[in-house]
Design a protein around this motif. Sequence first.
Motif, PDB file in Angstrom:
ATOM      1  N   HIS A  15     -38.306  72.040  81.763  1.00  0.00           N
ATOM      2  CA  HIS A  15     -39.641  72.350  82.254  1.00  0.00           C
ATOM      3  C   HIS A  15     -39.692  74.050  82.621  1.00  0.00           C
ATOM      4  N   ARG A  16     -40.734  74.451  82.362  1.00  0.00           N
ATOM      5  CA  ARG A  16     -40.822  76.101  82.856  1.00  0.00           C
ATOM      6  C   ARG A  16     -40.828  76.312  84.416  1.00  0.00           C
ATOM      7  N   PHE A  17     -40.575  77.295  84.742  1.00  0.00           N
ATOM      8  CA  PHE A  17     -40.564  77.503  86.516  1.00  0.00           C
ATOM      9  C   PHE A  17     -41.227  78.947  86.273  1.00  0.00           C
ATOM     10  N   ASP A  18     -42.319  79.090  85.835  1.00  0.00           N
ATOM     11  CA  ASP A  18     -43.293  80.496  85.854  1.00  0.00           C
ATOM     12  C   ASP A  18     -43.262  81.065  87.069  1.00  0.00           C
ATOM     13  N   ARG A  19     -43.610  80.014  88.330  1.00  0.00           N
ATOM     14  CA  ARG A  19     -43.984  80.582  89.656  1.00  0.00           C
ATOM     15  C   ARG A  19     -42.734  81.402  90.055  1.00  0.00           C
ATOM     16  N   LEU A  20     -41.520  80.752  90.158  1.00  0.00           N
ATOM     17  CA  LEU A  20     -40.476  81.443  90.560  1.00  0.00           C
ATOM     18  C   LEU A  20     -39.953  82.765  89.798  1.00  0.00           C
ATOM     19  N   ALA A  68     -27.349  88.038  97.593  1.00  0.00           N
ATOM     20  CA  ALA A  68     -28.189  87.010  97.966  1.00  0.00           C
ATOM     21  C   ALA A  68     -28.481  86.027  96.846  1.00  0.00           C
ATOM     22  N   VAL A  69     -28.854  84.774  96.930  1.00  0.00           N
ATOM     23  CA  VAL A  69     -29.059  83.735  95.910  1.00  0.00           C
ATOM     24  C   VAL A  69     -30.112  83.149  96.054  1.00  0.00           C
ATOM     25  N   VAL A  70     -31.161  82.995  95.102  1.00  0.00           N
ATOM     26  CA  VAL A  70     -32.494  82.280  95.104  1.00  0.00           C
ATOM     27  C   VAL A  70     -32.338  81.186  94.201  1.00  0.00           C
ATOM     28  N   THR A  71     -32.215  79.969  94.385  1.00  0.00           N
ATOM     29  CA  THR A  71     -32.404  78.980  93.240  1.00  0.00           C
ATOM     30  C   THR A  71     -33.325  77.860  93.424  1.00  0.00           C
ATOM     31  N   HIS A  72     -33.775  77.267  92.456  1.00  0.00           N
ATOM     32  CA  HIS A  72     -34.264  75.832  92.508  1.00  0.00           C
ATOM     33  C   HIS A  72     -33.587  74.792  93.352  1.00  0.00           C
ATOM     34  N   ALA A  73     -34.110  73.592  93.665  1.00  0.00           N
ATOM     35  CA  ALA A  73     -33.320  72.780  94.418  1.00  0.00           C
ATOM     36  C   ALA A  73     -32.370  71.649  93.659  1.00  0.00           C
ATOM     37  N   GLY A  74     -31.779  72.302  92.679  1.00  0.00           N
ATOM     38  CA  GLY A  74     -30.780  71.602  92.074  1.00  0.00           C
ATOM     39  C   GLY A  74     -29.538  71.427  92.815  1.00  0.00           C
ATOM     40  N   ILE A  89     -31.262  80.387  99.267  1.00  0.00           N
ATOM     41  CA  ILE A  89     -32.756  80.368  99.311  1.00  0.00           C
ATOM     42  C   ILE A  89     -33.604  79.525  98.285  1.00  0.00           C
ATOM     43  N   VAL A  90     -33.952  78.308  98.575  1.00  0.00           N
ATOM     44  CA  VAL A  90     -34.040  77.480  97.849  1.00  0.00           C
ATOM     45  C   VAL A  90     -35.842  77.559  97.760  1.00  0.00           C
ATOM     46  N   VAL A  91     -36.308  77.321  96.462  1.00  0.00           N
ATOM     47  CA  VAL A  91     -37.751  77.364  95.999  1.00  0.00           C
ATOM     48  C   VAL A  91     -37.785  75.924  94.928  1.00  0.00           C
ATOM     49  N   PRO A  92     -38.009  75.055  95.735  1.00  0.00           N
ATOM     50  CA  PRO A  92     -38.189  73.649  94.843  1.00  0.00           C
ATOM     51  C   PRO A  92     -39.157  73.773  93.851  1.00  0.00           C
ATOM     52  N   ARG A  93     -38.833  73.052  92.902  1.00  0.00           N
ATOM     53  CA  ARG A  93     -39.776  72.930  91.859  1.00  0.00           C
ATOM     54  C   ARG A  93     -40.967  71.903  92.109  1.00  0.00           C
ATOM     55  N   ASP A  94     -42.151  72.270  91.990  1.00  0.00           N
ATOM     56  CA  ASP A  94     -43.226  71.218  92.232  1.00  0.00           C
ATOM     57  C   ASP A  94     -43.944  70.570  90.982  1.00  0.00           C
ATOM     58  N   VAL A 118     -29.237  74.961 103.495  1.00  0.00           N
ATOM     59  CA  VAL A 118     -30.416  75.872 102.640  1.00  0.00           C
ATOM     60  C   VAL A 118     -31.406  76.391 103.397  1.00  0.00           C
ATOM     61  N   VAL A 119     -31.894  77.591 102.820  1.00  0.00           N
ATOM     62  CA  VAL A 119     -33.160  77.992 103.488  1.00  0.00           C
ATOM     63  C   VAL A 119     -34.371  77.917 102.507  1.00  0.00           C
ATOM     64  N   THR A 120     -35.441  77.586 102.877  1.00  0.00           N
ATOM     65  CA  THR A 120     -36.260  77.369 101.935  1.00  0.00           C
ATOM     66  C   THR A 120     -37.586  78.326 102.227  1.00  0.00           C
ATOM     67  N   ALA A 121     -38.245  78.652 100.806  1.00  0.00           N
ATOM     68  CA  ALA A 121     -39.343  79.244 100.471  1.00  0.00           C
ATOM     69  C   ALA A 121     -40.388  78.766  99.494  1.00  0.00           C
ATOM     70  N   TYR A 122     -41.623  78.690 100.107  1.00  0.00           N
ATOM     71  CA  TYR A 122     -42.578  77.908  99.388  1.00  0.00           C
ATOM     72  C   TYR A 122     -43.624  79.103  98.849  1.00  0.00           C
ATOM     73  N   ASP A 123     -43.459  80.257  98.945  1.00  0.00           N
ATOM     74  CA  ASP A 123     -44.674  81.390  98.508  1.00  0.00           C
ATOM     75  C   ASP A 123     -43.889  82.502  98.407  1.00  0.00           C
ATOM     76  N   ALA A 124     -44.519  83.499  97.770  1.00  0.00           N
ATOM     77  CA  ALA A 124     -43.670  84.722  97.321  1.00  0.00           C
ATOM     78  C   ALA A 124     -43.568  85.563  98.829  1.00  0.00           C
TER      79      ALA A 124
END
Length: 164
Positions: A15-20, A68-74, A89-94, A118-124
Amino acid sequence: MSPPLVAVLVGTDHHRFDRLVAWAADLQYRGVFRLHVQHGATPLPPAVPGSAMLGPGALADLLDRADAVVTHAGPGTIMDAREHGHTPIVVPRDPALGEHVDDHQLRFARFLARSGTVVTAYDAAELRARLDLAVLLGHPLPVHRAPSPTLARFEALVEDLVHR
Protein backbone atom coordinates in the motif's frame (compact mmCIF):
# COMPACT_ATOMS: atom_id res chain seq x y z
CA MET A 1 27.12 22.52 9.71
CA SER A 2 24.59 20.44 7.82
CA PRO A 3 20.97 20.04 8.93
CA PRO A 4 20.07 17.03 11.11
CA LEU A 5 19.53 13.73 9.31
CA VAL A 6 16.06 12.21 9.61
CA ALA A 7 15.39 8.63 8.53
CA VAL A 8 11.81 8.25 7.30
CA LEU A 9 10.75 4.61 6.95
CA VAL A 10 7.41 3.63 5.40
CA GLY A 11 8.02 -0.13 5.45
CA THR A 12 7.59 -2.76 2.78
CA ASP A 13 3.79 -3.04 2.52
CA HIS A 14 2.40 -2.79 -1.01
CA HIS A 15 0.00 0.00 0.00
CA ARG A 16 1.20 3.50 -0.77
CA PHE A 17 1.87 5.93 2.06
CA ASP A 18 1.58 9.21 0.14
CA ARG A 19 0.67 11.21 3.24
CA LEU A 20 3.93 10.53 5.11
CA VAL A 21 6.09 10.83 1.98
CA ALA A 22 4.48 14.22 1.19
CA TRP A 23 5.14 15.43 4.75
CA ALA A 24 8.75 14.27 4.44
CA ALA A 25 9.12 16.04 1.08
CA ASP A 26 7.83 19.27 2.63
CA LEU A 27 10.39 18.95 5.44
CA GLN A 28 13.15 18.33 2.88
CA TYR A 29 12.14 21.33 0.75
CA ARG A 30 12.18 23.62 3.81
CA GLY A 31 15.85 22.75 4.31
CA VAL A 32 15.63 22.39 8.08
CA PHE A 33 16.33 18.65 7.94
CA ARG A 34 18.20 16.30 5.61
CA LEU A 35 16.11 13.24 4.92
CA HIS A 36 16.53 9.75 3.63
CA VAL A 37 13.12 8.30 2.83
CA GLN A 38 12.66 4.55 2.51
CA HIS A 39 9.54 4.91 0.39
CA GLY A 40 8.49 1.38 -0.55
CA ALA A 41 5.62 1.42 -3.09
CA THR A 42 5.12 5.18 -2.78
CA PRO A 43 6.68 7.33 -5.52
CA LEU A 44 9.40 9.62 -4.21
CA PRO A 45 9.01 13.33 -5.09
CA PRO A 46 11.84 15.05 -6.98
CA ALA A 47 14.90 16.16 -4.99
CA VAL A 48 14.02 13.97 -1.99
CA PRO A 49 16.78 11.45 -1.29
CA GLY A 50 15.74 7.91 -0.58
CA SER A 51 15.46 4.27 -1.50
CA ALA A 52 12.51 2.05 -2.27
CA MET A 53 13.93 -0.62 0.06
CA LEU A 54 16.94 -0.92 2.34
CA GLY A 55 18.81 -4.11 3.09
CA PRO A 56 19.70 -4.91 6.71
CA GLY A 57 23.18 -3.37 6.50
CA ALA A 58 22.03 -0.17 4.80
CA LEU A 59 19.16 0.19 7.28
CA ALA A 60 21.51 -0.27 10.24
CA ASP A 61 23.93 2.29 8.80
CA LEU A 62 21.12 4.81 8.25
CA LEU A 63 19.77 4.30 11.78
CA ASP A 64 23.27 4.74 13.23
CA ARG A 65 23.76 8.04 11.37
CA ALA A 66 20.24 9.44 11.84
CA ASP A 67 19.52 12.19 14.34
CA ALA A 68 15.84 11.16 14.41
CA VAL A 69 13.65 8.40 13.00
CA VAL A 70 10.12 8.67 11.64
CA THR A 71 8.39 5.41 10.84
CA HIS A 72 5.07 3.74 10.15
CA ALA A 73 3.72 1.58 12.99
CA GLY A 74 5.41 -1.62 11.86
CA PRO A 75 6.74 -3.60 14.83
CA GLY A 76 9.97 -4.62 13.07
CA THR A 77 10.85 -1.09 12.03
CA ILE A 78 10.05 0.27 15.49
CA MET A 79 12.25 -2.41 17.07
CA ASP A 80 15.10 -1.63 14.66
CA ALA A 81 14.91 2.08 15.52
CA ARG A 82 14.88 1.34 19.26
CA GLU A 83 17.83 -1.06 18.94
CA HIS A 84 19.81 1.83 17.43
CA GLY A 85 18.99 4.15 20.33
CA HIS A 86 16.01 6.03 18.91
CA THR A 87 12.58 6.69 20.31
CA PRO A 88 10.85 6.64 16.93
CA ILE A 89 8.23 9.14 15.88
CA VAL A 90 5.44 6.93 14.58
CA VAL A 91 2.92 7.94 11.93
CA PRO A 92 0.53 4.98 11.74
CA ARG A 93 -0.98 4.01 8.41
CA ASP A 94 -4.70 4.79 8.24
CA PRO A 95 -6.99 2.34 6.42
CA ALA A 96 -9.56 5.11 5.85
CA LEU A 97 -6.96 6.72 3.56
CA GLY A 98 -6.16 3.45 1.75
CA GLU A 99 -2.81 3.11 3.52
CA HIS A 100 -3.52 -0.34 4.94
CA VAL A 101 -6.18 -3.04 5.16
CA ASP A 102 -7.28 -2.44 8.77
CA ASP A 103 -6.62 -0.23 11.77
CA HIS A 104 -4.02 -2.39 13.51
CA GLN A 105 -1.30 0.24 13.06
CA LEU A 106 -3.47 2.93 14.66
CA ARG A 107 -4.21 0.67 17.63
CA PHE A 108 -0.60 -0.51 17.95
CA ALA A 109 0.76 3.05 17.85
CA ARG A 110 -1.65 4.18 20.58
CA PHE A 111 -0.64 1.20 22.72
CA LEU A 112 3.10 1.87 22.35
CA ALA A 113 2.69 5.62 22.90
CA ARG A 114 0.97 5.01 26.23
CA SER A 115 4.04 3.09 27.41
CA GLY A 116 6.50 5.70 26.11
CA THR A 117 8.05 3.26 23.63
CA VAL A 118 7.26 5.59 20.72
CA VAL A 119 6.00 9.11 20.13
CA THR A 120 3.14 9.52 17.66
CA ALA A 121 2.35 12.19 15.09
CA TYR A 122 -0.98 12.38 13.29
CA ASP A 123 -0.52 15.48 11.13
CA ALA A 124 2.29 17.42 9.46
CA ALA A 125 2.46 20.11 12.16
CA GLU A 126 2.72 17.53 14.92
CA LEU A 127 5.44 15.68 13.00
CA ARG A 128 7.45 18.88 12.59
CA ALA A 129 7.10 19.69 16.32
CA ARG A 130 8.16 16.16 17.30
CA LEU A 131 11.20 16.36 14.99
CA ASP A 132 12.21 19.77 16.33
CA LEU A 133 12.07 18.34 19.86
CA ALA A 134 13.91 15.17 18.88
CA VAL A 135 16.79 17.10 17.36
CA LEU A 136 16.92 19.65 20.17
CA LEU A 137 17.06 17.01 22.91
CA GLY A 138 18.73 14.21 20.99
CA HIS A 139 15.50 12.18 21.19
CA PRO A 140 11.78 12.90 21.36
CA LEU A 141 10.22 12.96 24.78
CA PRO A 142 7.74 10.15 25.23
CA VAL A 143 4.26 11.34 25.94
CA HIS A 144 3.11 9.64 29.12
CA ARG A 145 -0.63 9.79 29.34
CA ALA A 146 -1.73 7.33 31.94
CA PRO A 147 -5.39 6.68 31.17
CA SER A 148 -7.89 7.06 33.93
CA PRO A 149 -9.25 3.76 35.27
CA THR A 150 -12.55 4.50 33.53
CA LEU A 151 -10.86 5.18 30.20
CA ALA A 152 -8.65 2.09 30.55
CA ARG A 153 -11.73 -0.06 31.22
CA PHE A 154 -13.56 1.50 28.26
CA GLU A 155 -10.58 0.82 25.95
CA ALA A 156 -10.45 -2.80 27.17
CA LEU A 157 -14.18 -3.26 26.48
CA VAL A 158 -13.87 -1.78 23.01
CA GLU A 159 -10.84 -3.96 22.20
CA ASP A 160 -12.78 -7.01 23.39
CA LEU A 161 -15.76 -6.11 21.21
CA VAL A 162 -13.54 -5.50 18.17
CA HIS A 163 -11.95 -8.92 18.50
CA ARG A 164 -15.24 -10.83 18.85
